[in-house]
Design an enzyme around this catalytic site. Structure first.
Site, mmCIF file in Angstrom:
data_model
loop_
_atom_site.group_PDB
_atom_site.id
_atom_site.type_symbol
_atom_site.label_atom_id
_atom_site.label_comp_id
_atom_site.label_asym_id
_atom_site.label_seq_id
_atom_site.Cartn_x
_atom_site.Cartn_y
_atom_site.Cartn_z
ATOM 1 N N ARG A 85 0.822 -1.207 0.000
ATOM 2 C CA ARG A 85 0.000 0.000 0.000
ATOM 3 C C ARG A 85 0.861 1.264 0.000
ATOM 4 N NH1 ARG A 85 -4.929 -1.272 2.382
ATOM 5 N NH2 ARG A 85 -3.888 -2.021 4.234
ATOM 6 N N TYR A 86 1.943 1.244 0.751
ATOM 7 C CA TYR A 86 2.836 2.401 0.842
ATOM 8 C C TYR A 86 4.112 2.085 0.076
ATOM 9 C CZ TYR A 86 -0.007 3.222 5.090
ATOM 10 O OH TYR A 86 -1.018 3.401 5.984
ATOM 11 N N ARG A 89 7.134 0.206 2.290
ATOM 12 C CA ARG A 89 6.911 -0.952 3.159
ATOM 13 C C ARG A 89 5.727 -1.760 2.655
ATOM 14 N NH1 ARG A 89 5.091 3.830 5.113
ATOM 15 N NH2 ARG A 89 3.334 3.947 6.546
ATOM 16 N N CYS A 98 -3.767 -18.534 13.370
ATOM 17 C CA CYS A 98 -3.356 -17.842 14.593
ATOM 18 C C CYS A 98 -3.464 -18.816 15.769
ATOM 19 C CB CYS A 98 -4.296 -16.661 14.865
ATOM 20 S SG CYS A 98 -4.225 -15.421 13.573
ATOM 21 N N CYS A 102 -9.385 -13.824 17.637
ATOM 22 C CA CYS A 102 -10.022 -12.671 18.260
ATOM 23 C C CYS A 102 -11.388 -12.487 17.598
ATOM 24 C CB CYS A 102 -9.168 -11.421 18.036
ATOM 25 S SG CYS A 102 -7.424 -11.698 18.426
ATOM 26 N N CYS A 105 -11.552 -9.763 14.854
ATOM 27 C CA CYS A 105 -10.437 -9.739 13.899
ATOM 28 C C CYS A 105 -10.806 -9.039 12.589
ATOM 29 C CB CYS A 105 -10.004 -11.171 13.594
ATOM 30 S SG CYS A 105 -8.733 -11.249 12.313
ATOM 31 N N ARG A 107 -9.290 -9.421 9.795
ATOM 32 C CA ARG A 107 -9.153 -10.329 8.650
ATOM 33 C C ARG A 107 -9.935 -11.613 8.883
ATOM 34 N NH1 ARG A 107 -3.379 -8.880 8.335
ATOM 35 N NH2 ARG A 107 -3.316 -7.119 6.901
ATOM 36 N N ASP A 265 -11.924 -1.832 13.033
ATOM 37 C CA ASP A 265 -12.259 -1.884 11.607
ATOM 38 C C ASP A 265 -13.677 -2.419 11.412
ATOM 39 O OD1 ASP A 265 -9.737 -0.973 10.625
ATOM 40 O OD2 ASP A 265 -8.884 -2.930 11.122
ATOM 41 N N ASP A 302 -7.867 2.769 10.015
ATOM 42 C CA ASP A 302 -7.462 2.260 8.707
ATOM 43 C C ASP A 302 -8.624 2.578 7.776
ATOM 44 O OD1 ASP A 302 -5.838 0.745 6.850
ATOM 45 O OD2 ASP A 302 -5.080 -0.311 8.626
ATOM 46 N N LYS A 309 -3.591 4.079 6.849
ATOM 47 C CA LYS A 309 -3.939 4.484 8.207
ATOM 48 C C LYS A 309 -3.870 5.996 8.352
ATOM 49 C CE LYS A 309 -2.124 0.210 10.115
ATOM 50 N NZ LYS A 309 -1.718 -0.329 8.803
HETATM 51 C C1 LIG Z 1 -0.779 -1.131 8.570
HETATM 52 C C2 LIG Z 1 -0.086 -1.380 7.326
HETATM 53 C C3 LIG Z 1 1.277 -1.080 7.189
HETATM 54 C C4 LIG Z 1 2.105 -0.542 8.323
HETATM 55 O O1 LIG Z 1 1.792 0.771 8.592
HETATM 56 P P1 LIG Z 1 2.651 1.569 9.659
HETATM 57 O O2 LIG Z 1 1.902 2.845 9.794
HETATM 58 O O3 LIG Z 1 4.008 1.703 9.107
HETATM 59 O O4 LIG Z 1 2.661 0.746 10.913
HETATM 60 C C5 LIG Z 1 1.879 -1.289 5.989
HETATM 61 N N1 LIG Z 1 1.198 -1.789 4.947
HETATM 62 C C6 LIG Z 1 -0.102 -2.077 5.038
HETATM 63 C C7 LIG Z 1 -0.783 -2.616 3.852
HETATM 64 C C8 LIG Z 1 -0.802 -1.889 6.232
HETATM 65 O O5 LIG Z 1 -2.091 -2.207 6.323
HETATM 66 S S1 SF4 Z 2 -6.604 -9.996 15.210
HETATM 67 FE FE1 SF4 Z 2 -6.939 -11.663 13.701
HETATM 68 S S2 SF4 Z 2 -4.928 -11.957 12.745
HETATM 69 FE FE2 SF4 Z 2 -4.575 -10.882 14.700
HETATM 70 S S3 SF4 Z 2 -4.250 -12.508 16.265
HETATM 71 FE FE3 SF4 Z 2 -6.419 -11.972 16.309
HETATM 72 S S4 SF4 Z 2 -7.359 -13.484 14.949
HETATM 73 FE FE4 SF4 Z 2 -5.173 -13.461 14.434
#
Ligand SMILES: *Cc1c(COP(=O)(O)O)cnc(C)c1O
Ligand code: SF4
Length: 334
Positions: A85-86, A89, A98, A102, A105, A107, A265, A302, A309
């Site tokens: 996305r960025y 990174r 996992c 959670c 979660c 995802r 989220d 996010d 974010k």
């Molecule tokens: C959250 C996230 C990051 C990390 O973001 P930081 O602000 O650097 O912690 C990088 N890539 C993606 C796709 C993300 O969702």
């Molecule tokens: S938030 Fe989702 S990905 Fe993270 S530890 Fe919990 S279940 Fe796993």
């Protein structure tokens, strides 16, 4: 000392009932839709922890605004297992399971389900993508929980990443030091030793009571690795000043720098955990007056659709007024 068998993870309704948590029929019904798991360690840590892991029928109510892919990962996935996305990174998700699941979660539609993690060939394709993209300074291993990789596989993956000259930072996002601390054993600690790149670990924790004796011992075994704290703001778990204050103090005490307080989220079936953004801002404003700067995370959202974010406040300077730690305004020019 002989190796004792590891206590079994709670997965079925009957396991939870045996641990004195929840209703078997409800749990089994929710488990047909979303992955369920809680370690016996977490089952002993009280109501604020139980609420995060014991399935609730309200999870089966999806609100119209909730999204299967709440933070738009798919929109930025050039290769399977990568979210880029960025520019500098990206996320690499080697596996999708996992130690615990959670209930909130982000995802949840992908982790712990039928979808497998990356095959060897897919992982190599993901690594090729990183090799080819020279602006990638940091690789964030997430998932799923990357520390679920057996230590030899983790070691190999870290070595392959380190061999890419432009990758300076490897960040691992994990729930394991808190949720299943016994996994942080000597073999894992050894696997986490890097030669050239710098490793950071972001530990997911939402309540001070998660800092059990075994968790604290696991964090000690990670000594020397810089640790960040990631917290999700959750209704009736930590959405009050005392809970957040105790959590961020516990993190700093155990050498974790509180990094992000995530606004929840819009994952499906999570409405019963949702707070208002203004509630989160009010809590953050209060923390300014109570705990040190080191203890303060950034409150972030996010943005749905994959826009990344954004810090969402509160703001302390507005229209020529700056607010001090006691909440008193003072004039300050632009
Ligand atoms: C959250 C996230 C990051 C990390 O973001 P930081 O602000 O650097 O912690 C990088 N890539 C993606 C796709 C993300 O969702
Ligand atoms: S938030 Fe989702 S990905 Fe993270 S530890 Fe919990 S279940 Fe796993």
């Amino acid at each position: 000392m002989t190796d004792l068998p590891r206590p079994r993870t709670l997965r079925r309704g009957s396991d939870f009932v045996e641990a004195g948590l929840g209703d078997a029929a409800t749990i089994d019904k929710v488990a047909e839709r979303y992955a369920v798991a809680m370690t016996p360690l977490l089952a002993e840590l009280g109501p604020a922890v139980a609420k995060q892991f014991v399935p609730d029928l309200r999870e089966l109510d999806t609100a119209p605004e909730e999204l299967a892919d709440p933070i738009g990962d798919q929109a930025h996935s050039p290769v399977k297992g990568i979210v880029h996305r960025y520019p500098d990174r990206l996320l690499l998700t080697p596996l999708l399971h996992c130690p615990v699941y959670c209930r909130f979660c982000f995802r949840r539609e992908r982790v712990g389900g039928a979808e497998k993690g990356l095959s060897d060939a897919e992982l190599q394709a993901a690594l090729d993508y990183i090799r080819a993209n020279h602006q990638v300074w940091e690789v964030i291993l997430t998932g799923g929980d990357p520390l679920m990789l057996p230590p030899p596989r983790l070691k190999t993956l870290l070595a392959e990443l380190e061999a890419i000259a432009h990758v300076e930072i490897i960040r691992i996002h994990s729930r394991i030091p808190i949720a299943d601390p016994e996994r942080v054993d000597a073999e894992m600690v050894e696997a986490l030793k890097l030669e050239r790149a710098t490793l950071w670990i972001a530990v997911h924790s939402n309540h001070a009571s998660e800092f059990s004796v075994p968790a604290i011992a696991a964090l000690r075994r990670l000594d020397g690795i810089p640790l960040l704290g990631q917290t999700v703001l959750l209704k009736d778990v930590n959405d009050n000043a005392e809970a957040l204050e105790a959590l961020f103090r516990a993190m700093v005490k155990h050498k974790i720098k509180p990094y992000y307080l995530h606004h929840l989220d819009l994952a499906p079936g999570t409405g019963h955990f949702r707070t208002g953004i203004e509630d989160g801002q009010e809590l953050m404003r209060g923390l300014r007056g109570k705990i040190s700067g080191v203890c303060q995370p950034t409150y972030v959202l996010d943005i749905p659709g994959g826009h990344g974010k954004a810090p969402i406040g509160p703001t302390f300077w507005q229209d020529g007024q700056v607010t001090d730690w006691q909440g008193i305004d003072h004039p300050y020019r632009k």
